[in-house]
Design an enzyme around this catalytic site. Sequence first.
Site, PDB file in Angstrom:
ATOM      1  N   SER A 113       0.792  -1.222   0.000  1.00  0.00           N
ATOM      2  CA  SER A 113       0.000   0.000   0.000  1.00  0.00           C
ATOM      3  C   SER A 113       0.826   1.274   0.000  1.00  0.00           C
ATOM      4  O   SER A 113       1.569   1.528  -0.929  1.00  0.00           O
ATOM      5  CB  SER A 113      -0.967  -0.040   1.177  1.00  0.00           C
ATOM      6  N   HIS A 114       0.722   2.052   1.080  1.00  0.00           N
ATOM      7  CA  HIS A 114       1.372   3.367   1.115  1.00  0.00           C
ATOM      8  C   HIS A 114       2.829   3.295   1.572  1.00  0.00           C
ATOM      9  O   HIS A 114       3.491   4.313   1.653  1.00  0.00           O
ATOM     10  CB  HIS A 114       0.581   4.279   2.059  1.00  0.00           C
ATOM     11  N   ASP A 277      -2.792   6.262  -3.329  1.00  0.00           N
ATOM     12  CA  ASP A 277      -1.600   5.634  -2.753  1.00  0.00           C
ATOM     13  C   ASP A 277      -1.073   4.491  -3.625  1.00  0.00           C
ATOM     14  O   ASP A 277      -1.524   4.302  -4.756  1.00  0.00           O
ATOM     15  CB  ASP A 277      -1.901   5.139  -1.334  1.00  0.00           C
ATOM     16  N   ASP A 279      -1.457   1.231  -3.822  1.00  0.00           N
ATOM     17  CA  ASP A 279      -2.358   0.240  -4.408  1.00  0.00           C
ATOM     18  C   ASP A 279      -3.712   0.802  -4.827  1.00  0.00           C
ATOM     19  O   ASP A 279      -4.609   0.054  -5.195  1.00  0.00           O
ATOM     20  CB  ASP A 279      -2.554  -0.938  -3.446  1.00  0.00           C
ATOM     21  N   ASP A 281      -6.176   2.451  -3.177  1.00  0.00           N
ATOM     22  CA  ASP A 281      -7.405   2.439  -2.377  1.00  0.00           C
ATOM     23  C   ASP A 281      -7.588   3.713  -1.543  1.00  0.00           C
ATOM     24  O   ASP A 281      -8.644   3.901  -0.953  1.00  0.00           O
ATOM     25  CB  ASP A 281      -7.505   1.174  -1.510  1.00  0.00           C
ATOM     26  N   ARG A 282      -6.583   4.572  -1.507  1.00  0.00           N
ATOM     27  CA  ARG A 282      -6.731   5.810  -0.711  1.00  0.00           C
ATOM     28  C   ARG A 282      -6.996   7.012  -1.594  1.00  0.00           C
ATOM     29  O   ARG A 282      -6.697   6.977  -2.792  1.00  0.00           O
ATOM     30  CB  ARG A 282      -5.440   6.079   0.079  1.00  0.00           C
ATOM     31  N   LYS A 376     -11.706   0.007   0.158  1.00  0.00           N
ATOM     32  CA  LYS A 376     -11.778   1.440  -0.058  1.00  0.00           C
ATOM     33  C   LYS A 376     -11.302   1.703  -1.477  1.00  0.00           C
ATOM     34  O   LYS A 376     -10.593   0.896  -2.052  1.00  0.00           O
ATOM     35  CB  LYS A 376     -10.969   2.199   0.977  1.00  0.00           C
TER      36      LYS A 376
END
Length: 543
Positions: A113-114, A277, A279, A281-282, A376
């Site tokens: 992710s992030h 981000d 992946d 999702d943000r 998300k």
Amino acid sequence: MIQTISTRPFSDQRPGTSGLRKPVSVFQQPHYLENFIQSVFDSLADEVKGATLVLGGDGRYYNREAIQIILRMAAANGISRVVVGQGGLFSTPAVSAAIRERGAAGGIILSASHNPGGPDGDFGIKYNIHNGGPAPEPLTERIYERSKKIDRYFILPPTPIDIDTQRTFQLETMTVEVIDPVTGYAALMQRLFDFDRIRELFASGFRMRFDAMHAITGPYAKVIFEKLLGAPAGTVINGTPLPDFGGGHPDPNLTYAAELVKMLNSPDGPDFGAASDGDGDRNMILGRNFFVNPSDSLAILAANATCVPAYREGIVGIARSMPTSRAADRVAQALGVQCYETPTGWKFFGNLLDAERITLCGEESFGTGSNHVREKDGLWAVLFWLNLLAVRAQSVENIVRDHWHRYGRDVYTRHDYEGLDSEAASALMDALRQKLPELPGTKHAGMVVSAADDFAYVDPIDGGRTEHQGLRILFADEARIVYRLSGTGTKGATLRVYIEQRETAPEKMETDAQILLRPLIETADILAGIRERTGRDHPDVIT
Ligand code: VG1
Ligand code: CO
């Protein structure tokens, strides 16, 4: 030609807030990735044999190697079909959508992710179930328990597998389908939002910058904004996924997306800015010289849901993670629907969405989503805002200020202390936990503590109980301080302190959150002894 390889367990494969996340060097140890994947397959034996899985990642370093290994293992474990994103790329929400659309048994997402990528960065694996959402707690526990006992895994011998051409082929008895990871997702977005209206907005000269931060959303954003919605070329910046994200931190916040923030704060800057981000999702939402707090964003989307075709009939309920501000609760109350409070992490929203108790959900950590998938969804949130801006014909700032005037403002900030000594961080939390019973009735920053607890959650659908989800200090007058240790970091410990206070006085609507919250921020430090115990006198990231 299935090979059975003997192996020995690693002791550190317990998934965190969002899957198993470790430095790349940990994943590169012989058998490490294989053990975890086999633990997933063993934990799900009957569900995945003969079934379809979706596979892809955010393109970070080690993505391609991991995909090769997982394909060989899936074939050796009797999976009948794997749908893989071309080049091994797939955003988290697009995997969720693909699982649902294909009726797949689940999916494997390769991402940290992030967290930064590259040989010295992080790598991660998330397993998602048939509803498209993150594996729920009982399953992650089962996978972890299995990983502690594993002594063999199944795999095909090494053979290069072409994942760069869109085509369908056999890998022994398994079918591999390499697809464009963008098309299905873009079509879903077109069904949810009023693309004609947003196209008109761009045609009228509205200017936007979307920062993909060299991560997965670049290809999606270019198709959706620049091709389907007619935004000018150059609207998407940092749009090519790179294995090391260009050396950056693919975390859309005021610190790590500084380039975008600077654009929005310049005199001839765009009208609207957004970022996602690693992946995808943000989401971070910016207006001109204006930052939209993610907790407010959730509340605003909920309050304006009927502006968007997909939610025209209204929403049935909202959920937010515990540390997310109570702005969404005010909207739920006004709409006469329920607002659920869950622990941090998207896996806790799945049951509520499946049971149709909620339509929208979100977290303070730049995560917003709905019942369209079970993750998300960064670009979904950006499209929601665009749809809203097109319908309301107001600036981002005015939409937010109108909201505050109507519902009151839950002034909010999160302070992160990263890379702390793990023992010092645990000691801080333990000491504070011990102190909680003494706090009610005491006065700090002019406010009386009304309650203090260690947040526990009982899932309203399956009755499952989850404990130790953050220390909460609640004050009369609806102010609150929450402390949590991160479950996604890989270096030392990260302490997150969430601070909020309700303001209804019109003159307070203009003031910066850090100024309004100063006394409570100071209280948060004193009550937990942050300076004293960590040696830090300021946070690394302020949101
Ligand atoms: C963080 C956020 C949490 C989010 C999680 C995964 O977890 O606080 O709200 O769900 O990251 O997001 P933690 O445990 O570090 O606070 V992502 O974009 O990694 O899938
Ligand atoms: Co993410």
